[in-house]
Design a protein around this motif. Structure first.
Motif, PDB file in Angstrom:
ATOM      1  N   TYR A  73      66.753  56.581  -7.277  1.00 35.54           N
ATOM      2  CA  TYR A  73      66.019  57.279  -7.080  1.00 35.54           C
ATOM      3  C   TYR A  73      66.723  58.782  -7.148  1.00 35.54           C
ATOM      4  N   ARG A  74      65.659  59.703  -7.327  1.00 30.64           N
ATOM      5  CA  ARG A  74      66.698  60.723  -7.379  1.00 30.64           C
ATOM      6  C   ARG A  74      65.241  61.576  -6.729  1.00 30.64           C
ATOM      7  N   PRO A  75      65.788  62.248  -5.355  1.00 32.28           N
ATOM      8  CA  PRO A  75      65.317  62.470  -3.709  1.00 32.28           C
ATOM      9  C   PRO A  75      64.644  64.177  -4.519  1.00 32.28           C
ATOM     10  N   GLU A  76      63.153  63.903  -4.082  1.00 29.86           N
ATOM     11  CA  GLU A  76      63.342  65.874  -4.409  1.00 29.86           C
ATOM     12  C   GLU A  76      64.378  67.486  -4.405  1.00 29.86           C
ATOM     13  N   GLN A  95      70.120  61.428   6.014  1.00 25.49           N
ATOM     14  CA  GLN A  95      71.043  60.899   6.556  1.00 25.49           C
ATOM     15  C   GLN A  95      69.797  59.923   7.270  1.00 25.49           C
ATOM     16  N   ASP A  96      68.940  60.852   7.435  1.00 24.54           N
ATOM     17  CA  ASP A  96      67.441  60.598   8.444  1.00 24.54           C
ATOM     18  C   ASP A  96      67.162  59.273   7.802  1.00 24.54           C
ATOM     19  N   CYS A  97      66.676  59.272   6.060  1.00 25.90           N
ATOM     20  CA  CYS A  97      66.538  58.352   5.844  1.00 25.90           C
ATOM     21  C   CYS A  97      66.474  56.814   5.420  1.00 25.90           C
ATOM     22  N   LEU A  98      67.795  57.171   5.447  1.00 26.46           N
ATOM     23  CA  LEU A  98      68.351  55.795   5.554  1.00 26.46           C
ATOM     24  C   LEU A  98      68.310  55.349   6.578  1.00 26.46           C
ATOM     25  N   ARG A  99      68.590  56.015   8.028  1.00 20.51           N
ATOM     26  CA  ARG A  99      68.249  55.251   9.328  1.00 20.51           C
ATOM     27  C   ARG A  99      66.755  54.856   8.892  1.00 20.51           C
ATOM     28  N   ARG A 100      66.465  56.119   9.178  1.00 19.35           N
ATOM     29  CA  ARG A 100      64.341  55.374   9.249  1.00 19.35           C
ATOM     30  C   ARG A 100      64.234  54.006   8.795  1.00 19.35           C
ATOM     31  N   VAL A 101      64.271  53.641   6.901  1.00 16.65           N
ATOM     32  CA  VAL A 101      63.863  53.096   6.294  1.00 16.65           C
ATOM     33  C   VAL A 101      64.593  51.563   6.568  1.00 16.65           C
ATOM     34  N   VAL A 102      66.109  51.940   7.082  1.00 20.83           N
ATOM     35  CA  VAL A 102      66.676  50.740   7.499  1.00 20.83           C
ATOM     36  C   VAL A 102      66.452  49.616   8.897  1.00 20.83           C
ATOM     37  N   ARG A 120      62.538  50.639  -3.693  1.00 23.37           N
ATOM     38  CA  ARG A 120      63.084  51.467  -4.156  1.00 23.37           C
ATOM     39  C   ARG A 120      61.434  52.179  -3.761  1.00 23.37           C
ATOM     40  N   ASP A 121      60.430  51.867  -3.569  1.00 16.92           N
ATOM     41  CA  ASP A 121      59.334  51.981  -2.383  1.00 16.92           C
ATOM     42  C   ASP A 121      59.312  52.523  -1.246  1.00 16.92           C
ATOM     43  N   HIS A 122      60.001  51.892  -0.860  1.00 15.06           N
ATOM     44  CA  HIS A 122      60.286  51.527   0.381  1.00 15.06           C
ATOM     45  C   HIS A 122      60.780  53.466   1.142  1.00 15.06           C
ATOM     46  N   VAL A 123      61.659  53.473   0.315  1.00 12.82           N
ATOM     47  CA  VAL A 123      62.971  55.172  -0.155  1.00 12.82           C
ATOM     48  C   VAL A 123      61.153  56.373  -0.347  1.00 12.82           C
ATOM     49  N   ALA A 124      60.424  55.551  -1.487  1.00 15.09           N
ATOM     50  CA  ALA A 124      59.835  56.758  -1.811  1.00 15.09           C
ATOM     51  C   ALA A 124      58.757  57.566  -1.118  1.00 15.09           C
ATOM     52  N   THR A 125      58.335  56.018  -0.589  1.00 18.65           N
ATOM     53  CA  THR A 125      57.362  56.323   1.028  1.00 18.65           C
ATOM     54  C   THR A 125      57.677  57.447   1.559  1.00 18.65           C
ATOM     55  N   TRP A 126      58.922  56.966   2.188  1.00 21.25           N
ATOM     56  CA  TRP A 126      59.492  58.016   3.389  1.00 21.25           C
ATOM     57  C   TRP A 126      59.565  59.366   2.939  1.00 21.25           C
ATOM     58  N   PHE A 127      60.186  59.918   1.754  1.00 18.24           N
ATOM     59  CA  PHE A 127      60.138  61.015   1.073  1.00 18.24           C
ATOM     60  C   PHE A 127      58.394  61.727   0.714  1.00 18.24           C
TER      61      PHE A 127
END
Length: 340
Positions: A276-279, A290-297, A310-317
């Protein structure tokens, strides 16, 4: 909290070479050995000024503390620790996440707890400084070191004139054969003239075995340092951090997955999450990753998911993407979480 390996045993194992930090650390290490040979107490000794600059959330604080750690290790005669994370949890090593024993070679003083409105150094909120801004630095450093030294014979416990106070302090350090490392955290100067004067102040105090580490978000540091002559620049090191790169997301995740003995829950991660490549907006600060990883975990564990997709991370961003109004209203508001 930022990584502070000079203070916490095991923080050196959490370091990850992302964004511009490898290049900045290389610059510091190229100056480190000559610096150590020069910085010694006494009239023939020298000091040094290290300035760490960069935008908020790009790793300045942890980079600064890593540099302090490597300087103190070398001063203490432990060069093997430089560039080598080692095995902090191996047999015979101190337990992880504990306070390191104080450095044998130097006093380390962190000037945290001060207010800063971008126009000067002040006391804590609600308190009025008893001394002018720059003199306050002298007073606070003197007070911290004096507390560590106790009431040893020959140590002056108070001098009204700041220059004489500093002289008394460095005289005592010379007798003890100790260096002094002063850490000046995050300074968001808005006044260019004050920024230049403060760097001049730190450089002038960085003598006779004293090293100042100054962290700043000011983007015109190179112009500020131009006021120093060629000879003075030999005792100044400037290192910078920059915005993260697209592949830093995968580097950060891979390190997080491989860490040993970190007191936090772990979870399996699908391969496509690493791809995945963040914007670009998310790469402005390590804190966002860090915030993304903490929240999705946390969310995955709460729902008993066995792994991240991947969709967990993409949804958070997607849900946390800032609007144009966020930039216009509060330019610094995009920084979330802790500083690396």
């Amino acid at each position: 909290m930022p990584l502070a390996p000079w203070y916490i045993q095991g923080h050196e194992t959490l370091w990850v070479d992302i964004d511009s930090t490898p290049e900045a650390l290389k610059t510091f290490r190229e100056r480190l050995i000559p610096m150590v040979h020069r910085i010694r107490p006494g009239s023939e000794g020298h000091g040094h000024l290290v300035v760490v600059s960069g935008s908020s959330g790009t790793g300045k604080t942890s980079l600064l503390h890593r540099c302090v750690h490597e300087l103190v290790q070398l001063l203490d005669g432990e060069p093997a620790g430089i560039g080598d994370d080692g095995d902090a949890s191996g047999s015979g090593q101190p337990p992880l996440w504990k306070r390191r024993p104080p450095a044998r070679s130097a006093f380390i003083v962190t000037l945290d707890g001060s207010g800063n409105d971008g126009h000067g150094i002040g006391s804590r909120p609600g308190r009025t400084p008893l001394v002018p801004q720059f003199d306050m630095v002298v007073e606070r450093v003197f007070r911290v070191v004096a507390a560590e030294l106790g009431h040893q014979p020959g140590f002056v416990t108070g001098v009204d004139e700041p220059f004489l106070t500093w002289r008394a302090l460095t005289d005592r350090l010379e007798v003890l054969g100790r260096r002094l490392v002063v850490i000046v955290p995050h300074i968001p100067w808005n006044d260019a003239d004050l920024s230049r004067r403060f760097l001049r102040f730190c450089h002038d105090r960085a003598s006779r075995g004293v090293v100042f580490f100054v962290e700043t978000t000011h983007t015109g540091v190179e112009d500020d340092l131009a006021i120093f002559g060629e000879r003075e620049r030999k005792s100044i090191t400037h290192i910078q951090t920059h915005q993260l790169r697209a592949d830093d997301w995968a580097k950060y995740l891979e390190l997080w997955m491989a860490l040993r003995d970190v007191p936090a829950p772990t979870i399996d991660i699908d391969e496509d999450v690493l791809e995945y490549r963040p914007e670009p907006w998310a790469l402005a600060s390590i804190s966002t990753l860090q915030d993304c990883l903490r929240r999705v975990v946390e969310d995955a564990l709460r729902h008993n998911a066995g792994h991240l997709r991947r969709d967990h991370v993409a949804t958070w961003f997607q849900e946390n993407r800032p609007s144009p109004d966020d930039f216009a209203r509060t330019p610094g508001a995009l920084r979330r979480g802790t500083t690396r």
